[in-house]
Write a protein that holds these residues in place. Structure first.
Motif, PDB file in Angstrom:
ATOM      1  N   TYR A   1      47.516  33.650  44.895  1.00  0.00           N
ATOM      2  CA  TYR A   1      47.826  34.674  43.814  1.00  0.00           C
ATOM      3  C   TYR A   1      46.657  35.469  43.812  1.00  0.00           C
ATOM      4  O   TYR A   1      45.448  35.058  43.369  1.00  0.00           O
ATOM      5  CB  TYR A   1      48.340  34.187  42.594  1.00  0.00           C
ATOM      6  N   PHE A   2      46.496  36.647  44.158  1.00  0.00           N
ATOM      7  CA  PHE A   2      45.394  37.695  44.004  1.00  0.00           C
ATOM      8  C   PHE A   2      44.789  37.954  42.638  1.00  0.00           C
ATOM      9  O   PHE A   2      46.142  38.542  41.736  1.00  0.00           O
ATOM     10  CB  PHE A   2      45.697  38.995  44.840  1.00  0.00           C
ATOM     11  N   THR A   3      43.815  37.809  42.306  1.00  0.00           N
ATOM     12  CA  THR A   3      43.327  38.248  40.848  1.00  0.00           C
ATOM     13  C   THR A   3      42.038  39.157  41.226  1.00  0.00           C
ATOM     14  O   THR A   3      41.462  38.810  42.019  1.00  0.00           O
ATOM     15  CB  THR A   3      43.167  37.268  39.980  1.00  0.00           C
ATOM     16  N   GLY A   4      42.110  40.034  40.487  1.00  0.00           N
ATOM     17  CA  GLY A   4      40.845  40.948  40.837  1.00  0.00           C
ATOM     18  C   GLY A   4      40.828  42.312  40.547  1.00  0.00           C
ATOM     19  O   GLY A   4      41.549  42.800  39.878  1.00  0.00           O
ATOM     20  N   PHE A   5      40.249  43.181  41.789  1.00  0.00           N
ATOM     21  CA  PHE A   5      40.035  44.557  41.399  1.00  0.00           C
ATOM     22  C   PHE A   5      40.236  45.357  42.638  1.00  0.00           C
ATOM     23  O   PHE A   5      39.777  45.089  43.772  1.00  0.00           O
ATOM     24  CB  PHE A   5      38.549  44.717  40.719  1.00  0.00           C
ATOM     25  N   GLY A   6      40.400  46.572  42.304  1.00  0.00           N
ATOM     26  CA  GLY A   6      40.221  47.558  43.414  1.00  0.00           C
ATOM     27  C   GLY A   6      38.550  48.243  42.827  1.00  0.00           C
ATOM     28  O   GLY A   6      38.153  48.173  41.493  1.00  0.00           O
ATOM     29  N   ARG A   7      37.627  48.355  43.632  1.00  0.00           N
ATOM     30  CA  ARG A   7      36.452  48.652  43.403  1.00  0.00           C
ATOM     31  C   ARG A   7      35.845  49.944  44.136  1.00  0.00           C
ATOM     32  O   ARG A   7      36.869  50.474  44.706  1.00  0.00           O
ATOM     33  CB  ARG A   7      35.603  47.534  43.724  1.00  0.00           C
ATOM     34  N   HIS A   8      34.393  50.396  43.739  1.00  0.00           N
ATOM     35  CA  HIS A   8      33.959  51.330  44.150  1.00  0.00           C
ATOM     36  C   HIS A   8      32.377  51.130  44.538  1.00  0.00           C
ATOM     37  O   HIS A   8      31.869  50.587  43.517  1.00  0.00           O
ATOM     38  CB  HIS A   8      34.028  52.705  43.701  1.00  0.00           C
ATOM     39  N   GLU A   9      31.913  51.533  45.663  1.00  0.00           N
ATOM     40  CA  GLU A   9      30.453  51.401  45.866  1.00  0.00           C
ATOM     41  C   GLU A   9      29.881  52.720  44.981  1.00  0.00           C
ATOM     42  O   GLU A   9      29.823  53.616  45.734  1.00  0.00           O
ATOM     43  CB  GLU A   9      29.965  51.548  47.288  1.00  0.00           C
ATOM     44  N   ASP A  10      29.565  52.414  43.859  1.00  0.00           N
ATOM     45  CA  ASP A  10      29.190  53.302  43.074  1.00  0.00           C
ATOM     46  C   ASP A  10      28.228  52.944  41.829  1.00  0.00           C
ATOM     47  O   ASP A  10      28.804  52.029  41.119  1.00  0.00           O
ATOM     48  CB  ASP A  10      30.561  53.951  42.592  1.00  0.00           C
TER      49      ASP A  10
ATOM     50  N   ILE B   1      37.050  48.155  34.038  1.00  0.00           N
ATOM     51  CA  ILE B   1      37.216  47.039  32.874  1.00  0.00           C
ATOM     52  C   ILE B   1      35.675  46.857  32.259  1.00  0.00           C
ATOM     53  O   ILE B   1      35.392  46.523  31.351  1.00  0.00           O
ATOM     54  CB  ILE B   1      37.501  45.719  33.607  1.00  0.00           C
ATOM     55  N   PHE B   2      34.569  47.153  33.267  1.00  0.00           N
ATOM     56  CA  PHE B   2      33.559  47.457  32.911  1.00  0.00           C
ATOM     57  C   PHE B   2      32.900  48.847  32.786  1.00  0.00           C
ATOM     58  O   PHE B   2      33.468  49.586  33.627  1.00  0.00           O
ATOM     59  CB  PHE B   2      32.394  46.564  33.942  1.00  0.00           C
ATOM     60  N   THR B   3      31.689  49.118  31.885  1.00  0.00           N
ATOM     61  CA  THR B   3      31.422  50.430  32.120  1.00  0.00           C
ATOM     62  C   THR B   3      30.708  50.823  33.372  1.00  0.00           C
ATOM     63  O   THR B   3      30.297  49.671  34.295  1.00  0.00           O
ATOM     64  CB  THR B   3      30.445  50.802  31.098  1.00  0.00           C
ATOM     65  N   ARG B   4      30.021  51.777  33.683  1.00  0.00           N
ATOM     66  CA  ARG B   4      29.307  52.210  34.733  1.00  0.00           C
ATOM     67  C   ARG B   4      28.078  51.397  35.145  1.00  0.00           C
ATOM     68  O   ARG B   4      27.776  50.960  36.204  1.00  0.00           O
ATOM     69  CB  ARG B   4      29.046  53.563  35.092  1.00  0.00           C
ATOM     70  N   ASP B   5      27.284  50.959  33.915  1.00  0.00           N
ATOM     71  CA  ASP B   5      26.426  50.083  33.841  1.00  0.00           C
ATOM     72  C   ASP B   5      26.649  48.756  33.571  1.00  0.00           C
ATOM     73  O   ASP B   5      25.812  47.752  33.140  1.00  0.00           O
ATOM     74  CB  ASP B   5      25.320  50.655  32.794  1.00  0.00           C
ATOM     75  N   ARG B   6      28.008  48.405  33.848  1.00  0.00           N
ATOM     76  CA  ARG B   6      28.470  46.806  33.741  1.00  0.00           C
ATOM     77  C   ARG B   6      28.393  46.054  32.406  1.00  0.00           C
ATOM     78  O   ARG B   6      28.423  44.918  32.294  1.00  0.00           O
ATOM     79  CB  ARG B   6      27.542  46.090  34.931  1.00  0.00           C
ATOM     80  N   LYS B   7      28.641  47.188  31.456  1.00  0.00           N
ATOM     81  CA  LYS B   7      28.990  46.275  30.221  1.00  0.00           C
ATOM     82  C   LYS B   7      30.510  46.067  29.965  1.00  0.00           C
ATOM     83  O   LYS B   7      31.374  46.887  30.292  1.00  0.00           O
ATOM     84  CB  LYS B   7      28.368  47.396  28.939  1.00  0.00           C
ATOM     85  N   PRO B   8      30.873  45.181  29.396  1.00  0.00           N
ATOM     86  CA  PRO B   8      32.376  44.594  29.499  1.00  0.00           C
ATOM     87  C   PRO B   8      33.041  45.646  28.241  1.00  0.00           C
ATOM     88  O   PRO B   8      32.412  45.686  27.073  1.00  0.00           O
ATOM     89  CB  PRO B   8      32.553  43.267  29.099  1.00  0.00           C
TER      90      PRO B   8
END
Length: 604
Positions: A295-304, A576-583
């Motif tokens: 069962y896949f859990t996770g994300f679509g992401r970006h290199e950004d 799910i996180f901000t661009r600077d990785r805050k939840p």
């Protein structure tokens, strides 16, 4: 294409750092930036996108060619070698010049290419390395776009993907050597399991024939303690490992598959491939890894990231994987292009499952007409996605498979994101591409990512693929703010897919834009409270449709988009996180759900 590596027979020199940098203001050939030291005082970091590095809007918004330049010295000990410049990515077209000489050109912004230096510069000598990069997109590039020129001759770029068109040398540049006489050109490994025995089927391409007098190919497999567990002779065959430790999601184990060319008993070249032994199968409604339901859990992401754009950054990479582990994500999709090779290597080592995607995003003019009220134009036509586009798309598939075929983490090829598959011509466009993907790699299933407009009663191509991957935004782009109606519509559509195609479903995108810190008693769209309620609604539907075998939310983190979209304020805020990785608040909710899912999988 093998990633360069340092071995007992090969050397590797990293060329990252600050390079001289300049815009090409007119015609590339007339300016000929490779013919002399670049003028001006600008320096640009490599790897990094150049757009956000400088404060000059003319650079940030530049459409066309730019030039990078530096001096490189060939190590003096490379007298018995061939040597190459390796560009890991040049977005979207790159050309390499050695001193005044053009060497090679590559089209495609996310896959690597080589330029041979041997014969142009001797060992111990220095040369001027110039790499020119062009960010223009047209209807025959992948991804596509439209170039526009105003009355003053200024170029602007329209594109149809919802992320910023960062450009430049976003990944590392290398100088590497291989033995001049005989060397390993390519390795393909495909694994299998027979009871407790691991099987590695292999095919090694070299620049010499096996029949060459005194020359042979030998294979050695080492476990993680560097113990030899299998050996074989020949360029093609299979080796078996008794009581093999399998590569598992969340519990990676990598053998080193070492290919050697031997001449008169001496090793003249060697190359190693980190190999995880595992199996993949789609059976009925299940997606199986090593014979067990996954069962896949996770994300679509970006290199950004801020400042770097799409520039690869090892610190961010490690931190992002830490956040995925913390939240219970066992997978991600390389939306919407191949990610840096370092990311794929890291996923291999840490047992993270990957849906690997080509850069074929934006093949959809229906979205433009739907979102912006413009007249509908045909996507599959001589004027937009035509035979040339499809051949560029085929090249992107060939290069993706060639680069990533040996990664244990890759379990599914995605050949396009949100194409217009309800339009006439879609099947004629995609059918040969699906066939090509299967020919290149028969060992993995194939998917594409379905857009919300192409529902089960309208889509024309899903039967060609192994897994149904859906991007759906009920409660955001449809039934906005009305989660009760959204829940009903969402479940109805999922059951329609199940009834028609009888295949497993992975939700590859679902989400809602959310301003970090915005709270609302009324569960107002854009608030963190609405994002939580939205995901809870989606998950209730997932849990009522057992054919859903995965959920990858959109997106891992907020990311930058084009500034000409009025509904995007400093980027896409579905993270799910901000661009600077805050939840955001939803992170804790997903963490509880996904870790419970992982506990269930562990019991199977």
């Amino acid at each position: 294409m093998l990633k360069p590596q340092a071995t007992s027979t090969r050397d590797l020199v990293n060329l990252d750092g600050t390079w001289r940098f300049a815009l090409v203001q007119s015609d590339l050939d007339s300016e000929a930036p490779w013919s002399k030291p670049l003028p001006g005082t600008l320096d640009a970091p490599v790897p990094a996108s150049y757009n956000d590095i400088f404060v000059d809007p003319a650079i940030h918004n530049h459409v066309g060619w730019v030039s990078y330049q530096r001096t490189v010295t060939v190590p003096r000990g490379w007298t018995q070698d061939r040597y190459f410049v390796r560009v890991s990515a040049a977005t979207h077209k790159g050309r390499v010049y050695i001193n005044d000489k053009f060497v090679t050109e590559h089209i495609g912004g996310y896959t690597p290419f080589d330029a041979e230096v041997t014969g142009l510069v001797k060992p111990g000598e220095s040369f001027r390395l110039t790499i020119t990069v062009n960010n223009e997109l047209t209807n025959t590039t992948i991804p596509p776009g439209i170039l526009e020129v105003n009355e003053k001759g200024k170029k602007s770029q329209r594109y149809f993907h919802d992320f910023y068109n960062y450009a430049g040398l976003a990944r590392s540049v290398w100088l590497y050597s291989v033995p001049a006489a005989e060397y390993v050109k390519d390795v393909t490994v495909v694994t299998d399991v027979e009871g407790k025995t691991g099987v590695i089927n292999y095919d090694i391409k070299t620049d010499v024939q096996e029949s060459t007098s005194g020359t042979s190919v030998h294979v050695v497999v080492l476990d993680e303690t560097d113990k030899i567990v299998a050996e074989a002779d020949g360029a093609k065959g299979a080796v078996k490992i008794d009581n093999a430790t399998l590569w598992q999601p969340g519990a990676a184990y990598l053998y080193q598959f070492r290919a050697e060319i031997r001449k008169d008993g001496k090793v003249v070249d060697t190359y190693s491939v980190a190999t995880g032994i595992r199996t993949i199968e789609v059976r009925g409604y299940e997606f199986l890894i090593n014979g067990k339901p996954f069962y896949f859990t996770g994300f679509g992401r970006h290199e950004d990231t801020a400042v770097r754009g799409k520039g690869h950054d090892s610190a961010y990479m490690v931190h992002d994987f830490q956040l995925m582990d913390w939240i219970g994500a066992n997978s991600f999709r390389t939306s919407h292009y191949p990610y840096a090779e370092e990311v794929m290597d890291f996923a291999d080592r840490h047992g993270v499952v990957v849906i690997d995607e080509t850069p074929a995003v934006g093949l959809n003019l229906f979205i433009e007409s739907g979102l912006f009220g413009k007249g509908a134009r045909a996507t599959w036509s001589d004027d937009f996605c035509n035979d040339q586009t499809r051949e560029a798309h085929a090249d992107s598939i060939r290069e993706l498979v060639a680069r990533d075929k040996n990664h244990a983490c890759v379990v599914l090829w995605s050949i396009s994101n949100e194409p217009s598959t309800s339009e006439k011509g879609a099947r004629e466009y995609f059918e040969p591409l699906v066939k090509l993907t299967r020919e290149l790699d028969p060992s993995r299933p194939v998917c594409f990512i379905n857009v919300m407009f192409a529902t089960f009663d309208k889509d024309l191509i899903t039967d060609l693929f192994d897994v149904i991957c859906l991007n759906r935004y009920y409660g955001w782009y449809a039934h906005t703010g009305d989660l009760e109606s959204a829940e009903t519509a969402f479940e109805t559509e999922l059951k329609g897919w199940v009834a028609k195609y009888k295949k497993p479903i992975v939700m590859t995108e679902y989400g809602a834009d959310t301003m970090s810190g915005m709270r609302s008693h009324y569960c107002t769209p854009w608030s963190e409270d609405y994002q939580v309620a939205y995901y809870n609604m989606c998950h209730r539907v997932h849990d009522r449709v057992p054919e859903v075998v995965g959920e990858q939310v959109w997106n891992f983190a907020d990311f930058q988009t084009a500034a000409n979209h009025i509904f995007r304020v400093d980027g896409n805020k579905k993270g799910i996180f901000t661009r600077d990785r805050k939840p955001k608040a939803i992170a804790a909710v997903l963490r509880e759900r996904w870790n419970a899912k992982l506990d269930e999988l562990a019991k199977l």
